[in-house]
Motif scaffolding. Structure first.
Motif, PDB file in Angstrom:
ATOM      1  N   ALA A 181      13.362  11.645   2.880  1.00  0.00           N
ATOM      2  CA  ALA A 181      12.482  11.276   3.707  1.00  0.00           C
ATOM      3  C   ALA A 181      11.009  11.027   3.042  1.00  0.00           C
ATOM      4  CB  ALA A 181      12.077  12.479   4.623  1.00  0.00           C
ATOM      5  N   TYR A 182       9.915  10.219   3.539  1.00  0.00           N
ATOM      6  CA  TYR A 182       8.831   9.856   2.975  1.00  0.00           C
ATOM      7  C   TYR A 182       7.634  10.025   4.039  1.00  0.00           C
ATOM      8  CZ  TYR A 182      12.370   7.620   0.282  1.00  0.00           C
ATOM      9  OH  TYR A 182      13.382   7.561  -0.630  1.00  0.00           O
ATOM     10  N   LEU A 183       6.714  10.267   3.637  1.00  0.00           N
ATOM     11  CA  LEU A 183       5.318  10.797   4.372  1.00  0.00           C
ATOM     12  C   LEU A 183       4.206   9.811   3.601  1.00  0.00           C
ATOM     13  CD1 LEU A 183       4.521  13.799   6.101  1.00  0.00           C
ATOM     14  CD2 LEU A 183       2.957  12.817   4.254  1.00  0.00           C
ATOM     15  N   ILE A 184       3.223   9.216   4.336  1.00  0.00           N
ATOM     16  CA  ILE A 184       2.116   8.658   3.741  1.00  0.00           C
ATOM     17  C   ILE A 184       0.764   9.320   4.642  1.00  0.00           C
ATOM     18  CG2 ILE A 184       0.945   6.557   3.321  1.00  0.00           C
ATOM     19  CD1 ILE A 184       3.625   6.619   1.919  1.00  0.00           C
ATOM     20  N   ALA A 185      -0.175   9.814   3.957  1.00  0.00           N
ATOM     21  CA  ALA A 185      -1.352  10.424   4.656  1.00  0.00           C
ATOM     22  C   ALA A 185      -2.573   9.778   4.126  1.00  0.00           C
ATOM     23  CB  ALA A 185      -1.348  11.685   4.770  1.00  0.00           C
ATOM     24  N   GLU A 186      -3.628   9.620   4.816  1.00  0.00           N
ATOM     25  CA  GLU A 186      -4.894   9.187   4.373  1.00  0.00           C
ATOM     26  C   GLU A 186      -5.369  10.449   3.775  1.00  0.00           C
ATOM     27  OE1 GLU A 186      -6.155   5.721   7.200  1.00  0.00           O
ATOM     28  OE2 GLU A 186      -6.198   7.573   8.129  1.00  0.00           O
ATOM     29  N   ARG A 187      -5.926  10.665   2.648  1.00  0.00           N
ATOM     30  CA  ARG A 187      -6.793  11.635   1.999  1.00  0.00           C
ATOM     31  C   ARG A 187      -7.893  11.048   1.161  1.00  0.00           C
ATOM     32  NH1 ARG A 187      -6.102  16.537   2.887  1.00  0.00           N
ATOM     33  NH2 ARG A 187      -5.911  17.248   0.562  1.00  0.00           N
ATOM     34  N   GLY A 188      -9.023  11.642   1.649  1.00  0.00           N
ATOM     35  CA  GLY A 188     -10.258  11.133   0.975  1.00  0.00           C
ATOM     36  C   GLY A 188     -10.408   9.636   1.062  1.00  0.00           C
ATOM     37  N   ASP A 189     -10.435   9.039  -0.231  1.00  0.00           N
ATOM     38  CA  ASP A 189     -10.846   7.316   0.156  1.00  0.00           C
ATOM     39  C   ASP A 189      -9.299   6.684  -0.048  1.00  0.00           C
ATOM     40  OD1 ASP A 189     -10.428   8.155  -2.373  1.00  0.00           O
ATOM     41  OD2 ASP A 189     -12.111   7.051  -3.130  1.00  0.00           O
ATOM     42  N   GLY A 190      -8.458   7.341   0.186  1.00  0.00           N
ATOM     43  CA  GLY A 190      -7.074   6.372  -0.274  1.00  0.00           C
ATOM     44  C   GLY A 190      -5.771   7.089   0.492  1.00  0.00           C
ATOM     45  N   LEU A 191      -4.862   6.549   0.281  1.00  0.00           N
ATOM     46  CA  LEU A 191      -3.576   6.891   0.661  1.00  0.00           C
ATOM     47  C   LEU A 191      -2.888   8.108  -0.227  1.00  0.00           C
ATOM     48  CD1 LEU A 191      -2.104   3.471   2.378  1.00  0.00           C
ATOM     49  CD2 LEU A 191      -3.221   5.636   3.627  1.00  0.00           C
TER      50      LEU A 191
ATOM     51  N   GLU B 283       0.744  -1.233   0.099  1.00  0.00           N
ATOM     52  CA  GLU B 283      -0.062   0.004   0.065  1.00  0.00           C
ATOM     53  C   GLU B 283       0.827   1.321  -0.010  1.00  0.00           C
ATOM     54  OE1 GLU B 283      -4.096  -1.277   2.203  1.00  0.00           O
ATOM     55  OE2 GLU B 283      -2.289  -0.990   3.593  1.00  0.00           O
ATOM     56  N   ILE B 284       2.043   1.050   0.782  1.00  0.00           N
ATOM     57  CA  ILE B 284       2.804   2.287   0.809  1.00  0.00           C
ATOM     58  C   ILE B 284       3.491   2.479  -0.559  1.00  0.00           C
ATOM     59  CG2 ILE B 284       5.133   2.993   1.568  1.00  0.00           C
ATOM     60  CD1 ILE B 284       4.361   1.792   4.485  1.00  0.00           C
ATOM     61  N   ARG B 285       4.061   1.583  -1.335  1.00  0.00           N
ATOM     62  CA  ARG B 285       4.780   1.694  -2.416  1.00  0.00           C
ATOM     63  C   ARG B 285       3.796   2.296  -3.657  1.00  0.00           C
ATOM     64  NH1 ARG B 285       9.729  -0.162  -1.748  1.00  0.00           N
ATOM     65  NH2 ARG B 285      10.134  -1.765  -0.343  1.00  0.00           N
ATOM     66  N   ASP B 286       2.416   1.899  -3.438  1.00  0.00           N
ATOM     67  CA  ASP B 286       1.152   2.389  -4.557  1.00  0.00           C
ATOM     68  C   ASP B 286       1.004   3.678  -4.108  1.00  0.00           C
ATOM     69  OD1 ASP B 286       1.594  -0.545  -5.722  1.00  0.00           O
ATOM     70  OD2 ASP B 286      -0.162  -1.199  -4.657  1.00  0.00           O
ATOM     71  N   SER B 287       1.303   4.212  -3.089  1.00  0.00           N
ATOM     72  CA  SER B 287       0.563   5.320  -2.723  1.00  0.00           C
ATOM     73  C   SER B 287       1.442   6.592  -3.226  1.00  0.00           C
ATOM     74  CB  SER B 287       0.419   5.458  -1.248  1.00  0.00           C
ATOM     75  OG  SER B 287       1.636   5.826  -0.738  1.00  0.00           O
ATOM     76  N   PHE B 288       2.276   6.443  -3.859  1.00  0.00           N
ATOM     77  CA  PHE B 288       3.414   7.719  -4.110  1.00  0.00           C
ATOM     78  C   PHE B 288       2.984   8.539  -5.083  1.00  0.00           C
ATOM     79  CE2 PHE B 288       6.218   5.597  -1.087  1.00  0.00           C
ATOM     80  CZ  PHE B 288       6.697   6.794  -0.326  1.00  0.00           C
ATOM     81  N   VAL B 289       2.566   9.638  -5.166  1.00  0.00           N
ATOM     82  CA  VAL B 289       2.260  10.603  -6.360  1.00  0.00           C
ATOM     83  C   VAL B 289       3.352  11.433  -6.835  1.00  0.00           C
ATOM     84  CG1 VAL B 289       0.040  10.674  -5.332  1.00  0.00           C
ATOM     85  CG2 VAL B 289       1.719  12.375  -4.727  1.00  0.00           C
ATOM     86  N   ASN B 290       4.500  11.605  -6.516  1.00  0.00           N
ATOM     87  CA  ASN B 290       5.503  12.597  -6.906  1.00  0.00           C
ATOM     88  C   ASN B 290       6.773  11.850  -7.290  1.00  0.00           C
ATOM     89  OD1 ASN B 290       6.337  11.982  -4.147  1.00  0.00           O
ATOM     90  ND2 ASN B 290       7.054  14.184  -3.885  1.00  0.00           N
ATOM     91  N   CYS B 291       6.906  10.491  -7.461  1.00  0.00           N
ATOM     92  CA  CYS B 291       8.038   9.691  -7.809  1.00  0.00           C
ATOM     93  C   CYS B 291       7.438   8.645  -8.563  1.00  0.00           C
ATOM     94  CB  CYS B 291       8.863   9.332  -6.701  1.00  0.00           C
ATOM     95  SG  CYS B 291       8.094   8.133  -5.554  1.00  0.00           S
TER      96      CYS B 291
END
Length: 162
Positions: free
Chosen positions: A51-61, A8-16
């Motif tokens: 560094a890396y950051l994961i946050a819950e936003r709307g209906d996903g990560l 889930e972490i690996r699939d959540s990245f939006v800027n790489c």
């Protein structure tokens, strides 16, 4: 925050890229205080400035890759823009993230001053104490401090993705 998995972490990245997300080092996830976290952040042990950051936003990560610039001056205090904790020296760093999409590929970034240990959620809940002088006297409840963290981080993520 709900407990999350490595996939889930690996699939959540939006800027790489997916390749970058696949190669990053993820810390052990089983011993995290998930019920007391509003986001999950960590520093790369193989490259201290990453560094890396994961946050819950709307209906996903939403996952964000960051570069950390820590102040070298050990006597200067800085204020975290997320949890409003004052920290000395490297306790608060400038986190810089490439913007999403074409803007990021062109080198545009968004920055945020944030606790370099990513413990904002724990500071707000009183589960971790900063050094003396690090917390201001506030009349906000714990719930209001948590809401502030979510809102401040959400504003950063909104700016990053637009």
């Amino acid at each position: 925050m709900i407990p999350i998995t490595e996939n889930e972490i690996r699939d959540s990245f939006v800027n790489c890229s997916k390749g970058e997300a696949k190669r990053l080092t993820i810390p052990k996830l089983d011993a995290r205080p998930w019920e007391n976290l509003d986001f999950f952040g960590w520093r790369d042990p193989t490259a201290h400035e990453r560094a890396y950051l994961i946050a819950e936003r709307g209906d996903g990560l939403v996952g964000v890759a960051l570069r950390l610039s820590v102040a070298a001056n050990g006597t200067r205090r800085s204020l975290c823009s997320v949890c409003v904790t004052s920290r000395q020296g490297p306790g608060v760093g400038l986190m810089v993230a490439p913007r999403v999409g074409k803007a990021g590929r062109e080198g545009n970034t968004i920055g945020l001053r944030m606790c370099s240990d990513f413990a904002c959620s724990l500071y707000a809940r009183g589960l971790k104490q900063p050094e003396p002088g690090g917390r201001f006297e506030e009349t906000l409840t714990v719930e209001e401090k948590v809401d502030r963290i979510v809102e401040n981080l959400g504003t950063f993520l909104d700016r990053l993705t637009k």
